[in-house]
Motif scaffolding. Structure first.
Motif, PDB file in Angstrom:
ATOM      1  N   TRP A 164       0.871  -1.178   0.000  1.00  0.00           N
ATOM      2  CA  TRP A 164       0.000   0.000   0.000  1.00  0.00           C
ATOM      3  C   TRP A 164       0.908   1.228   0.000  1.00  0.00           C
ATOM      4  O   TRP A 164       1.445   1.635   1.024  1.00  0.00           O
ATOM      5  CB  TRP A 164      -0.927   0.005   1.217  1.00  0.00           C
ATOM      6  CG  TRP A 164      -1.800   1.229   1.307  1.00  0.00           C
ATOM      7  CD1 TRP A 164      -1.714   2.232   2.229  1.00  0.00           C
ATOM      8  CD2 TRP A 164      -2.884   1.591   0.442  1.00  0.00           C
ATOM      9  NE1 TRP A 164      -2.660   3.187   2.002  1.00  0.00           N
ATOM     10  CE2 TRP A 164      -3.403   2.825   0.901  1.00  0.00           C
ATOM     11  CE3 TRP A 164      -3.461   0.998  -0.677  1.00  0.00           C
ATOM     12  CZ2 TRP A 164      -4.474   3.465   0.277  1.00  0.00           C
ATOM     13  CZ3 TRP A 164      -4.531   1.637  -1.290  1.00  0.00           C
ATOM     14  CH2 TRP A 164      -5.025   2.857  -0.811  1.00  0.00           C
ATOM     15  N   VAL A 165       1.145   1.776  -1.176  1.00  0.00           N
ATOM     16  CA  VAL A 165       2.008   2.949  -1.351  1.00  0.00           C
ATOM     17  C   VAL A 165       1.248   3.928  -2.251  1.00  0.00           C
ATOM     18  O   VAL A 165       1.551   4.060  -3.443  1.00  0.00           O
ATOM     19  CB  VAL A 165       3.362   2.579  -1.983  1.00  0.00           C
ATOM     20  CG1 VAL A 165       4.315   3.785  -1.948  1.00  0.00           C
ATOM     21  CG2 VAL A 165       4.011   1.394  -1.262  1.00  0.00           C
ATOM     22  N   TRP A 170      14.728   5.933  -7.740  1.00  0.00           N
ATOM     23  CA  TRP A 170      14.958   5.364  -9.068  1.00  0.00           C
ATOM     24  C   TRP A 170      13.983   4.252  -9.408  1.00  0.00           C
ATOM     25  O   TRP A 170      13.758   3.968 -10.579  1.00  0.00           O
ATOM     26  CB  TRP A 170      16.399   4.885  -9.192  1.00  0.00           C
ATOM     27  CG  TRP A 170      16.870   3.997  -8.084  1.00  0.00           C
ATOM     28  CD1 TRP A 170      17.511   4.378  -6.943  1.00  0.00           C
ATOM     29  CD2 TRP A 170      16.738   2.574  -8.006  1.00  0.00           C
ATOM     30  NE1 TRP A 170      17.786   3.279  -6.153  1.00  0.00           N
ATOM     31  CE2 TRP A 170      17.328   2.169  -6.783  1.00  0.00           C
ATOM     32  CE3 TRP A 170      16.193   1.609  -8.850  1.00  0.00           C
ATOM     33  CZ2 TRP A 170      17.368   0.833  -6.386  1.00  0.00           C
ATOM     34  CZ3 TRP A 170      16.237   0.279  -8.455  1.00  0.00           C
ATOM     35  CH2 TRP A 170      16.819  -0.089  -7.242  1.00  0.00           C
ATOM     36  N   ARG A 171      13.384   3.615  -8.396  1.00  0.00           N
ATOM     37  CA  ARG A 171      12.416   2.551  -8.699  1.00  0.00           C
ATOM     38  C   ARG A 171      11.155   3.090  -9.375  1.00  0.00           C
ATOM     39  O   ARG A 171      10.391   2.325  -9.953  1.00  0.00           O
ATOM     40  CB  ARG A 171      12.030   1.820  -7.414  1.00  0.00           C
ATOM     41  CG  ARG A 171      13.143   0.963  -6.832  1.00  0.00           C
ATOM     42  CD  ARG A 171      12.694   0.247  -5.584  1.00  0.00           C
ATOM     43  NE  ARG A 171      13.734  -0.616  -5.035  1.00  0.00           N
ATOM     44  CZ  ARG A 171      14.688  -0.219  -4.223  1.00  0.00           C
ATOM     45  NH1 ARG A 171      14.755   1.045  -3.856  1.00  0.00           N
ATOM     46  NH2 ARG A 171      15.588  -1.070  -3.770  1.00  0.00           N
ATOM     47  N   GLU A 172      10.949   4.413  -9.273  1.00  0.00           N
ATOM     48  CA  GLU A 172       9.756   5.022  -9.867  1.00  0.00           C
ATOM     49  C   GLU A 172      10.092   5.832 -11.120  1.00  0.00           C
ATOM     50  O   GLU A 172       9.216   6.463 -11.700  1.00  0.00           O
ATOM     51  CB  GLU A 172       9.084   5.947  -8.834  1.00  0.00           C
ATOM     52  CG  GLU A 172       8.675   5.274  -7.535  1.00  0.00           C
ATOM     53  CD  GLU A 172       7.219   4.847  -7.516  1.00  0.00           C
ATOM     54  OE1 GLU A 172       6.608   4.764  -8.600  1.00  0.00           O
ATOM     55  OE2 GLU A 172       6.693   4.619  -6.415  1.00  0.00           O
ATOM     56  N   ARG A 203      -0.656   1.597 -14.832  1.00  0.00           N
ATOM     57  CA  ARG A 203      -0.236   2.706 -13.970  1.00  0.00           C
ATOM     58  C   ARG A 203      -1.491   3.263 -13.323  1.00  0.00           C
ATOM     59  O   ARG A 203      -2.316   3.896 -13.984  1.00  0.00           O
ATOM     60  CB  ARG A 203       0.467   3.787 -14.787  1.00  0.00           C
ATOM     61  CG  ARG A 203       1.709   3.295 -15.520  1.00  0.00           C
ATOM     62  CD  ARG A 203       2.282   4.372 -16.432  1.00  0.00           C
ATOM     63  NE  ARG A 203       3.373   3.841 -17.266  1.00  0.00           N
ATOM     64  CZ  ARG A 203       3.993   4.536 -18.198  1.00  0.00           C
ATOM     65  NH1 ARG A 203       3.639   5.807 -18.428  1.00  0.00           N
ATOM     66  NH2 ARG A 203       4.949   3.984 -18.914  1.00  0.00           N
ATOM     67  N   ARG A 204      -1.647   3.033 -12.038  1.00  0.00           N
ATOM     68  CA  ARG A 204      -2.888   3.379 -11.349  1.00  0.00           C
ATOM     69  C   ARG A 204      -2.811   4.684 -10.568  1.00  0.00           C
ATOM     70  O   ARG A 204      -3.823   5.332 -10.342  1.00  0.00           O
ATOM     71  CB  ARG A 204      -3.279   2.243 -10.389  1.00  0.00           C
ATOM     72  CG  ARG A 204      -3.540   0.905 -11.075  1.00  0.00           C
ATOM     73  CD  ARG A 204      -4.743   0.961 -11.972  1.00  0.00           C
ATOM     74  NE  ARG A 204      -5.069  -0.363 -12.524  1.00  0.00           N
ATOM     75  CZ  ARG A 204      -6.036  -0.580 -13.397  1.00  0.00           C
ATOM     76  NH1 ARG A 204      -6.760   0.442 -13.840  1.00  0.00           N
ATOM     77  NH2 ARG A 204      -6.273  -1.790 -13.852  1.00  0.00           N
ATOM     78  N   ARG A 205      -1.620   5.068 -10.101  1.00  0.00           N
ATOM     79  CA  ARG A 205      -1.488   6.268  -9.277  1.00  0.00           C
ATOM     80  C   ARG A 205      -1.209   7.484 -10.158  1.00  0.00           C
ATOM     81  O   ARG A 205      -0.493   7.381 -11.157  1.00  0.00           O
ATOM     82  CB  ARG A 205      -0.368   6.086  -8.250  1.00  0.00           C
ATOM     83  CG  ARG A 205      -0.621   4.969  -7.249  1.00  0.00           C
ATOM     84  CD  ARG A 205       0.621   4.655  -6.445  1.00  0.00           C
ATOM     85  NE  ARG A 205       1.713   4.215  -7.317  1.00  0.00           N
ATOM     86  CZ  ARG A 205       2.968   4.099  -6.932  1.00  0.00           C
ATOM     87  NH1 ARG A 205       3.316   4.374  -5.685  1.00  0.00           N
ATOM     88  NH2 ARG A 205       3.892   3.698  -7.787  1.00  0.00           N
ATOM     89  N   ALA A 245       0.881  -1.690  -5.928  1.00  0.00           N
ATOM     90  CA  ALA A 245       1.207  -0.668  -4.935  1.00  0.00           C
ATOM     91  C   ALA A 245      -0.052  -0.110  -4.288  1.00  0.00           C
ATOM     92  O   ALA A 245       0.028   0.765  -3.433  1.00  0.00           O
ATOM     93  CB  ALA A 245       1.979   0.467  -5.592  1.00  0.00           C
ATOM     94  N   LEU A 246      -1.210  -0.623  -4.689  1.00  0.00           N
ATOM     95  CA  LEU A 246      -2.480  -0.110  -4.175  1.00  0.00           C
ATOM     96  C   LEU A 246      -3.362  -1.228  -3.649  1.00  0.00           C
ATOM     97  O   LEU A 246      -4.571  -1.262  -3.908  1.00  0.00           O
ATOM     98  CB  LEU A 246      -3.213   0.666  -5.275  1.00  0.00           C
ATOM     99  CG  LEU A 246      -2.645   2.049  -5.605  1.00  0.00           C
ATOM    100  CD1 LEU A 246      -3.379   2.645  -6.802  1.00  0.00           C
ATOM    101  CD2 LEU A 246      -2.756   2.987  -4.403  1.00  0.00           C
ATOM    102  N   ALA A 247      -2.767  -2.137  -2.901  1.00  0.00           N
ATOM    103  CA  ALA A 247      -3.527  -3.210  -2.268  1.00  0.00           C
ATOM    104  C   ALA A 247      -3.670  -2.886  -0.787  1.00  0.00           C
ATOM    105  O   ALA A 247      -2.707  -2.993  -0.023  1.00  0.00           O
ATOM    106  CB  ALA A 247      -2.823  -4.542  -2.468  1.00  0.00           C
ATOM    107  N   GLY A 248      -4.870  -2.487  -0.404  1.00  0.00           N
ATOM    108  CA  GLY A 248      -5.072  -1.985   0.954  1.00  0.00           C
ATOM    109  C   GLY A 248      -5.450  -3.027   1.981  1.00  0.00           C
ATOM    110  O   GLY A 248      -5.497  -2.730   3.173  1.00  0.00           O
ATOM    111  N   THR A 249      -5.753  -4.252   1.564  1.00  0.00           N
ATOM    112  CA  THR A 249      -6.097  -5.312   2.508  1.00  0.00           C
ATOM    113  C   THR A 249      -5.272  -6.554   2.195  1.00  0.00           C
ATOM    114  O   THR A 249      -4.705  -6.690   1.115  1.00  0.00           O
ATOM    115  CB  THR A 249      -7.595  -5.669   2.447  1.00  0.00           C
ATOM    116  OG1 THR A 249      -7.917  -6.106   1.122  1.00  0.00           O
ATOM    117  CG2 THR A 249      -8.456  -4.462   2.806  1.00  0.00           C
TER     118      THR A 249
END
Length: 349
Positions: free
Chosen positions: A158-159, A166-168, A206-208, A235-239
């Protein structure tokens, strides 16, 4: 016998959290040199390993190449290949962090150079020694699943806000994005369990807002033996979702929770300390059918085995822990997944 002396390129998360502590905890190895151009990290490295030479750049380390027995490349992805090739040219065995290289072709070039020079080379696939992955291996070895037909693996985070590192970064030379970061682990694990891939299909998104690289991915592999691996990273898994689920024609194995060795190292634990690599009992997996299931105790993780095997290989007592050819093959799969995601089609390897 004197310890083998190890030089470490980089003192970010990789060098500081993984390599230096694991090298230091391995009998027969010692961190002898650490390279970082960041003054704060240099100060931290000096405090953590006062006996090590803290050096400002690669030139300073290679000037001392004759005093070293091994180097570790734990720097941004774009530097993996040039540093590894330079180490090989200097005759220094080398550990390269994952991903091995930005492309499979570059990784193969490094592997070929090491073979031609007769220099040891391996890749830091530490998650082959994760407690949960070792447990999956053990369950498969029992045969109680029957004929396995599907392997599911999720590595979620969850980021919600992109990080400025550099990873982004979007430059292909950076090998950024989740498929190169987390995918380097989950693809490698699938290949280790079920072998080569015949074809794959991927959804790479790319979701964010504002991101330059993939942050949500699904990859479906068909292995040549017929098993299908379904791999997720987000990067968007909240549970919490199952970390692993393995389906066979006799039973299913399901495992929640992540290996604890990384957070333990960050908290100051080291191999051999009480509780090292022991997951909470609540994260134990279950094996069976419907309500007829049993708890499967989680194996104890063994990150320390990686550098113990490296040490033994340097002493001529065994093989290096990760064959570079396997890392080249994983990169071929990742490249094919990017192609599949871009063109929205099945890709044959």
């Amino acid at each position: 016998m004197a310890d083998l002396r190890v030089g470490i390129f980089g003192y970010g998360t990789g060098g500081r959290v993984f390599h230096a502590p694991l090298v230091d905890a391995t009998p027969g190895l010692t961190p002898a040199a650490i390279v970082t151009s960041n003054p704060d990290r240099a100060g931290q490295a000096s405090a953590d390993y006062p006996a090590a030479d803290v050096l400002p750049d690669a030139d300073a380390l290679f000037a001392k190449a004759g005093e070293l027995d091994l180097v570790v490349v734990s720097t941004p992805n774009r530097t993996h290949v040039p540093l590894a090739l330079r180490a090989i040219e200097a005759g220094l065995p080398v550990v390269v962090d994952k991903p091995f290289a930005p492309t499979a072709a570059e990784a193969a070039k490094v592997a070929e150079a090491a073979k031609a020079k007769g220099v040891g080379l391996t890749v830091f696939q530490n998650r082959r020694f994760d407690s949960d992955f070792l447990t999956v291996r053990k369950v498969l070895e029992t045969g109680r699943l029957g004929d396995v037909f599907r392997f599911e693996s999720r590595y979620d985070r969850w980021v919600p806000k992109p990080r400025d590192n550099w990873r982004e970064f979007g430059d292909p030379a950076e090998a950024g994005g989740l498929l190169y970061d987390l995918g380097a682990h989950i693809v490698d694990q699938a290949l280790q369990l079920f072998g080569p891939v015949a074809e794959l299909y991927a959804e790479v998104d790319r979701r964010r807002a504002g991101v330059s690289v993939d942050d949500d991915a699904f990859v479906a592999l068909r292995h040549t033996n017929g098993v299908r691996s379904h791999l997720w990273a987000s990067a968007l898994a909240g549970t919490r979702n199952p970390r692993f689920r393995v389906l066979g024609d006799k039973a299913t194995f399901t495992k929640y929770g992540l290996d604890v060795q990384e957070p333990q190292i960050k908290d100051g634990l080291r191999p051999g300390d009480p509780g090292w690599a022991v997951e909470p009992p609540s994260d134990a997996g279950v094996l069976g059918v419907n309500d007829d299931v049993e708890t499967v105790p989680t194996e104890v993780g063994r990150y320390e085995e990686f550098y113990a095997q490296v040490r033994d290989a340097l002493l001529g007592k065994g093989a290096f822990p990760v064959d570079p050819a396997s890392a080249v093959e994983a990169l071929r799969v990742i490249e094919a997944a990017h192609l599949s995601g871009a063109e929205r089609r099945v890709v044959t390897l």
